[in-house]
Motif scaffolding. Sequence first.
Motif, PDB file in Angstrom:
ATOM      1  N   GLU A 294      17.807  21.319  53.974  1.00  0.00           N
ATOM      2  CA  GLU A 294      17.807  20.281  52.841  1.00  0.00           C
ATOM      3  C   GLU A 294      18.496  20.402  51.636  1.00  0.00           C
ATOM      4  O   GLU A 294      18.998  21.282  51.702  1.00  0.00           O
ATOM      5  CB  GLU A 294      16.746  20.568  52.205  1.00  0.00           C
ATOM      6  CG  GLU A 294      15.484  21.992  52.170  1.00  0.00           C
ATOM      7  CD  GLU A 294      14.062  21.974  51.538  1.00  0.00           C
ATOM      8  OE1 GLU A 294      14.133  21.767  50.304  1.00  0.00           O
ATOM      9  OE2 GLU A 294      13.432  23.113  52.758  1.00  0.00           O
ATOM     10  N   ALA A 295      18.001  19.325  51.204  1.00  0.00           N
ATOM     11  CA  ALA A 295      19.148  19.036  49.353  1.00  0.00           C
ATOM     12  C   ALA A 295      18.501  20.003  48.440  1.00  0.00           C
ATOM     13  O   ALA A 295      16.890  20.015  49.013  1.00  0.00           O
ATOM     14  CB  ALA A 295      19.353  17.713  48.920  1.00  0.00           C
ATOM     15  N   VAL A 296      18.739  20.545  47.839  1.00  0.00           N
ATOM     16  CA  VAL A 296      18.329  21.572  47.154  1.00  0.00           C
ATOM     17  C   VAL A 296      19.275  21.103  45.059  1.00  0.00           C
ATOM     18  O   VAL A 296      20.694  21.225  44.975  1.00  0.00           O
ATOM     19  CB  VAL A 296      18.714  22.759  47.098  1.00  0.00           C
ATOM     20  CG1 VAL A 296      18.010  24.002  45.471  1.00  0.00           C
ATOM     21  CG2 VAL A 296      17.805  23.379  48.245  1.00  0.00           C
ATOM     22  N   ASP A 297      18.045  20.847  44.584  1.00  0.00           N
ATOM     23  CA  ASP A 297      18.718  20.031  43.228  1.00  0.00           C
ATOM     24  C   ASP A 297      19.306  21.055  42.194  1.00  0.00           C
ATOM     25  O   ASP A 297      18.675  21.720  42.069  1.00  0.00           O
ATOM     26  CB  ASP A 297      18.296  19.156  42.282  1.00  0.00           C
ATOM     27  CG  ASP A 297      17.107  18.037  43.341  1.00  0.00           C
ATOM     28  OD1 ASP A 297      18.774  17.645  43.730  1.00  0.00           O
ATOM     29  OD2 ASP A 297      16.442  17.042  42.742  1.00  0.00           O
ATOM     30  N   LEU A 298      20.939  20.712  41.745  1.00  0.00           N
ATOM     31  CA  LEU A 298      21.620  21.859  40.917  1.00  0.00           C
ATOM     32  C   LEU A 298      21.188  21.661  39.437  1.00  0.00           C
ATOM     33  O   LEU A 298      21.240  22.827  38.649  1.00  0.00           O
ATOM     34  CB  LEU A 298      22.849  22.493  41.782  1.00  0.00           C
ATOM     35  CG  LEU A 298      22.868  22.439  42.337  1.00  0.00           C
ATOM     36  CD1 LEU A 298      24.499  22.391  43.078  1.00  0.00           C
ATOM     37  CD2 LEU A 298      22.961  24.271  42.974  1.00  0.00           C
ATOM     38  N   GLY A 299      20.997  21.298  39.267  1.00  0.00           N
ATOM     39  CA  GLY A 299      20.578  20.558  37.863  1.00  0.00           C
ATOM     40  C   GLY A 299      21.924  21.333  36.728  1.00  0.00           C
ATOM     41  O   GLY A 299      22.122  21.283  35.399  1.00  0.00           O
ATOM     42  N   LEU A 300      23.319  20.458  37.670  1.00  0.00           N
ATOM     43  CA  LEU A 300      24.438  21.404  36.493  1.00  0.00           C
ATOM     44  C   LEU A 300      24.515  19.725  35.382  1.00  0.00           C
ATOM     45  O   LEU A 300      24.670  20.942  34.542  1.00  0.00           O
ATOM     46  CB  LEU A 300      25.779  21.501  37.498  1.00  0.00           C
ATOM     47  CG  LEU A 300      25.564  21.993  38.639  1.00  0.00           C
ATOM     48  CD1 LEU A 300      26.704  22.409  39.584  1.00  0.00           C
ATOM     49  CD2 LEU A 300      25.298  23.435  38.134  1.00  0.00           C
ATOM     50  N   ALA A 301      24.630  19.126  35.931  1.00  0.00           N
ATOM     51  CA  ALA A 301      24.935  17.890  34.762  1.00  0.00           C
ATOM     52  C   ALA A 301      23.910  17.618  33.740  1.00  0.00           C
ATOM     53  O   ALA A 301      24.438  17.743  32.024  1.00  0.00           O
ATOM     54  CB  ALA A 301      24.889  16.134  35.577  1.00  0.00           C
ATOM     55  N   GLU A 302      22.876  18.146  33.865  1.00  0.00           N
ATOM     56  CA  GLU A 302      21.820  18.151  32.525  1.00  0.00           C
ATOM     57  C   GLU A 302      21.806  19.294  31.701  1.00  0.00           C
ATOM     58  O   GLU A 302      21.040  19.356  31.192  1.00  0.00           O
ATOM     59  CB  GLU A 302      20.370  17.025  33.312  1.00  0.00           C
ATOM     60  CG  GLU A 302      19.848  18.825  34.046  1.00  0.00           C
ATOM     61  CD  GLU A 302      18.578  18.725  34.583  1.00  0.00           C
ATOM     62  OE1 GLU A 302      17.577  18.276  34.865  1.00  0.00           O
ATOM     63  OE2 GLU A 302      18.780  17.971  35.853  1.00  0.00           O
ATOM     64  N   ASN A 303      22.697  20.448  32.546  1.00  0.00           N
ATOM     65  CA  ASN A 303      22.702  21.473  31.806  1.00  0.00           C
ATOM     66  C   ASN A 303      24.000  21.630  31.225  1.00  0.00           C
ATOM     67  O   ASN A 303      24.122  22.516  30.902  1.00  0.00           O
ATOM     68  CB  ASN A 303      21.509  22.955  32.445  1.00  0.00           C
ATOM     69  CG  ASN A 303      20.587  22.322  32.952  1.00  0.00           C
ATOM     70  OD1 ASN A 303      19.695  23.439  31.944  1.00  0.00           O
ATOM     71  ND2 ASN A 303      19.912  22.441  33.937  1.00  0.00           N
ATOM     72  N   ASP A 304      24.919  20.682  31.198  1.00  0.00           N
ATOM     73  CA  ASP A 304      26.315  20.592  30.454  1.00  0.00           C
ATOM     74  C   ASP A 304      26.611  21.923  32.047  1.00  0.00           C
ATOM     75  O   ASP A 304      28.046  22.347  30.815  1.00  0.00           O
ATOM     76  CB  ASP A 304      26.393  20.622  28.842  1.00  0.00           C
ATOM     77  CG  ASP A 304      27.613  20.154  29.126  1.00  0.00           C
ATOM     78  OD1 ASP A 304      28.338  18.902  29.276  1.00  0.00           O
ATOM     79  OD2 ASP A 304      27.610  20.627  28.188  1.00  0.00           O
ATOM     80  N   LEU A 305      26.878  22.441  32.526  1.00  0.00           N
ATOM     81  CA  LEU A 305      26.859  22.984  33.352  1.00  0.00           C
ATOM     82  C   LEU A 305      28.517  22.381  34.517  1.00  0.00           C
ATOM     83  O   LEU A 305      28.067  21.867  34.521  1.00  0.00           O
ATOM     84  CB  LEU A 305      26.653  24.018  34.140  1.00  0.00           C
ATOM     85  CG  LEU A 305      25.192  24.587  33.312  1.00  0.00           C
ATOM     86  CD1 LEU A 305      23.983  25.625  34.089  1.00  0.00           C
ATOM     87  CD2 LEU A 305      25.863  25.621  32.425  1.00  0.00           C
ATOM     88  N   ALA A 306      29.359  23.418  34.838  1.00  0.00           N
ATOM     89  CA  ALA A 306      30.745  22.784  35.319  1.00  0.00           C
ATOM     90  C   ALA A 306      30.690  24.682  36.924  1.00  0.00           C
ATOM     91  O   ALA A 306      30.263  26.101  35.832  1.00  0.00           O
ATOM     92  CB  ALA A 306      31.645  22.916  34.752  1.00  0.00           C
TER      93      ALA A 306
END
Length: 388
Positions: free
Chosen positions: A201-213
Amino acid sequence: MSQDLRDLVRQEFEAAYGTTPIGVWSSPGRANLIGEHTDYNEGFVLPFGIDRRTFAAVGVRDDTRIRVGSTFSDEVAEIDIAELSPEAVDGWAAYPLGVAWALGQLGHADLAAVPGVDIMLESDVPVGAGLSSSAAIEGAVAIALAELWRLDLTRVELARVGRKAENDFVGAPTGIMDQMASLLGRDDAAVFIDCRSEEAEAVDLGLAENDLAILVIDTQVEHQHASGGYRERRASCEAGAAALGVASLRDVTVDDLPRAQQLLDDVTFRRVRHVVTENQRVLDTVATLASEGPTAIGELLDASHRSMRDDFEISVPELDLAVETAQENGAIGARMTGGGFGGSAIALVHRDLVSRLQVAVDGAFAEHGFAQPVTFTVTPSAGARRES
């Protein structure tokens, strides 16, 4: 870059074979956020496809031959499809040709009846960096052959094809994680895989919205899964499971470790402890991402690296230095990724700190007399697909 590579592989196909390909397919490399050496122990993993891909331009022939070329090799391998066997092929061509063989071995295709194909490969997935360049090849070729040979296969079935090619044709004793990540990847998400049930299953990482790389630090120390260290670790895991009377280390929990320590020699116990605690870290990471977001998973990443370094003993000085330098220069968390004995580390970092971390890593490697690493960010990206 993707369009450039897609156009290049078409041009190379036409130059090599004198015809136009029917289409171009691609599949990404993968980085593993957490869950190392748990896949072949029927455990849990959390990888993601990356925005570096392998492209396969493919055309159908009017005979039963299969030819494979690549822009990263002067060699064009050619063989009759019916004559495919692990003994008949070696070198890099074993990965794409192994896919065709595995489709037959698993009963998905009658290799005596399918038409021949010409394949040309291009890739920007680094080789030997722990980013699964092999699974990217397998995924691109598998999805192309499935379409051209009119095989109605799911992404999970195609992942099994890639695993069989890697295990039994190439001879690398890997699990199914790499192929699943390459085929099932999604933008800004990881793929949570139960390697026993093969449910994903896909698990959202939320990198973009937290400005993470996610910064990859390729140490330039190449590794090979078919070499002895990987095999030894897998054998230790299997021996530990047998001694504990379980089918696989998936059946051992953290609460079982005191008993395991009494029954096993020190080395085998530490191998088992890594797998058992790593499984738990994967579950904890998935739960933490859902409840607190990506900025809260740093300690889990750090603990994973310590376990791989001390218990599983698959790190090397360059990887340890990369991780330590990242941690000291603002990374939320860092760990080696991939099978170990070289390859890459990843660091989860705020985007505005990426340049600072890259400079720090370069300086640390120079100070220790190591070859200069290659650093770049990766973005969790979509899985295998037809490009044109």
